[in-house]
Design an enzyme around this catalytic site. Structure first.
Site: not given
Length: 531
Positions: A128, A203, A227
């Site tokens: 990420k 996210s 997330s």
């Protein structure tokens, strides 16, 4: 046209007149967007075995000299080049460096005994973008950080590298990791590999999307309100939100502060359940930097006996302004209940759990009570606070460098900080809820709970209503261990799934349940593909 504005008026009652303006604008934008048509497209994944095997299995095959790391890295790069133009999941690649690292891994394979090679030897992964990866950007989707390049690896990233993993790139996120659609002004929007008209969640949405598209063997995400779990749910893969404080969050931006360091968790994401535990073991343990991370004894999922667990299946969400659970998800949860009954497990079905009714208020109040930088200050890259009123005007003029959800988060944060007594009240409710659940669950209790009210919605739809993410967020405040488990696809080919949650320290329990559910329901199912 009435529905979006109705939601706006409800939000007005709960928060402030300012949000009505935003909600009205969202309603207009949503209605305009809804009128547009976009053809359904999905990612194609070939039957090449490398794309369908676990990271654990791939590492073993490299050690056994059945395949080489170079072959594996090239295969995943090829798949990324085929899928990424469609979904925009990988935003920064390091293909050339990864190729060199793969060659070095293969040289090591020839000179070192298999049992002495690291557990992820030569296997490619993605990270990420909000984690520091040496030599790569660390923008967290914020335009003000365009020139930020990491000089070191985040702790969790380094632990993957030390375990033999090869990083092939970083993946897309929401701006400042604070919205449930992975879209920002730096990298654009990520699309769902099962249907590009739909969201991937946020996210850690880029991670979930690239893994579901078989662009990597496993990945790394972070979770402060769902997330890793929402993206994993929307994209049909596995993810684990560890118990609070189990894995260091060092090297992320933004970084949680004060009490929130245990609400934010770093966790593994993968297509196969058998990878969850090996990855968690690699990541777990203090680094003497993250003050919220403490030593915890990890127990073994293989010691868990399903029949000795007590399951509590909560079928509906908090209610109120939170949407009702879709029938596809209710049916999937009912199928899990039936499976557990056949296994002889103790099962209590709960239609509505009163303790979760104030999930939104408990989460937001706990985040505010933890202190830390105001969101508007983070939007200014911790150098200045963004003028949110001005930013709304700039957004409407298509001049803002921020996304609408990010501006909304800033306004919501400002409002919450003005009512400390209200925050304290809900903070105490959260503590009481945790105490209640710890007593109810004991050491062998497991909660089954919807990950979101619906399967992956269309782009922008989560803006109205904007609070459906609380299905996942409440568990961050409780610091519970939670594993997101895929449960196949619905009639439209969109992933289904469920959260499996338990008390802090029971990570081995939720992962053990995930392994059993994968056997029963098939786990990750590849997208059908558009040709």
């Amino acid at each position: 046209m009435r529905a979006p504005f109705f939601i706006g008026f409800i939000t007005l009652f709960l928060y402030s007149w300012t949000y009505l303006i935003i909600a009205a604008c969202i309603g207009i934008i949503y209605l305009i967007y809804k009128a547009k048509t976009e053809p359904l497209k999905s990612v194609f994944i070939s039957n090449t075995p490398l794309y369908h095997e676990s990271a654990t299995r791939l590492a073993q095959r490299i050690k056994n000299k059945e395949i080489t790391s170079v072959e594996l890295v090239e295969a995943f790069i090829k798949q990324i080049q085929q899928a990424n133009p469609l979904i925009n999941a990988l935003v920064v690649d390091r293909f050339e460096v990864a190729r060199l690292e793969a060659k070095r891994a293969d040289m090591k394979t020839q000179s070192v005994a298999p049992e002495d090679l690291p557990p992820l030897h030569g296997v490619p992964c993605t990270i990420k973008e909000c984690f520091s990866v040496k030599g790569l950007p660390l923008t967290s989707g914020l335009m003000h950080r365009l020139n930020m390049i990491s000089s070191t690896n985040a702790t969790a990233v380094q632990r993957y590298v030390d375990a033999g993993a090869i990083i092939i790139g970083t993946t897309n996120i929401s701006e400042l990791c604070m919205w449930m659609e992975s879209n920002n002004k730096v990298y654009g929007r990520t699309k769902n590999p099962y249907d590009t008209r739909r969201i991937v969640g946020g996210s850690s949405g880029g991670e979930a999307a690239i893994l579901a598209a078989s662009g990597a063997a496993f990945g790394l995400g972070s979770d402060i309100g769902g997330s890793v779990r929402m993206p994993a749910f929307f994209c049909g893969i596995f993810a684990h939100k560890p118990s609070g404080g189990l894995i260091p969050n060092t090297g992320q931006f933004p970084y949680a502060q004060n009490g929130a360091v245990r609400y934010l968790t770093t966790g593994p994401m993968c297509k196969k359940a058998e990878d969850l535990w090996p990855l968690l073991k690699i990541l777990a343990g203090p680094d003497d930097i993250d003050t919220g991370c403490v030593h915890s004894e990890l127990k073994d999922p293989s010691t868990v006996k399903l029949k000795e667990l007590s399951f509590y299946s909560i079928r509906n969400g908090p209610g109120g302004i939170i949407s009702r659970v879709h029938h596809d998800l209710k049916n999937a949860q009912s199928n899990v209940e039936s499976f557990l009954k056949k296994q002889g497990c103790a099962l209590e079905v709960i239609e509505h759990f009163a303790g979760f009714k104030k999930s939104l208020e408990i989460w937001s109040s706990s985040i505010v009570a933890a202190g830390g930088d105001p969101y508007a200050f983070l939007m200014g890259n911790q150098q200045r606070s963004v003028n949110l009123g001005l930013e709304i005007i700039k957004y409407l003029l298509d001049y803002s460098v921020h996304t609408l959800p990010s501006i909304g988060c800033g306004i919501s944060d400002n409002i919450s900080r003005r009512f400390p007594k209200r925050a304290e009240m809900f903070l105490n409710q959260g503590k009481e809820l945790k105490k209640q659940l710890l007593e109810k669950l004991g050491n062998n209790g497991v909660i089954l709970y919807p990950s979101y009210p619906t399967p992956a919605p269309k782009h922008n739809q989560p803006l109205l209503p904007p609070f459906n993410w609380v299905h996942t967020a409440i568990f961050n405040i409780l610091e519970f261990s939670v594993t997101q488990v895929p449960l196949g696809l619905n009639s439209e080919g969109i992933p289904l799934g469920i959260q499996v949650a338990s008390i802090p320290g029971n990570d081995h329990v939720t992962i053990a349940v995930a392994l059993e559910l994968e056997k029963a329901f098939g786990g990750w199912v590849p997208p059908k593909g558009s040709r």
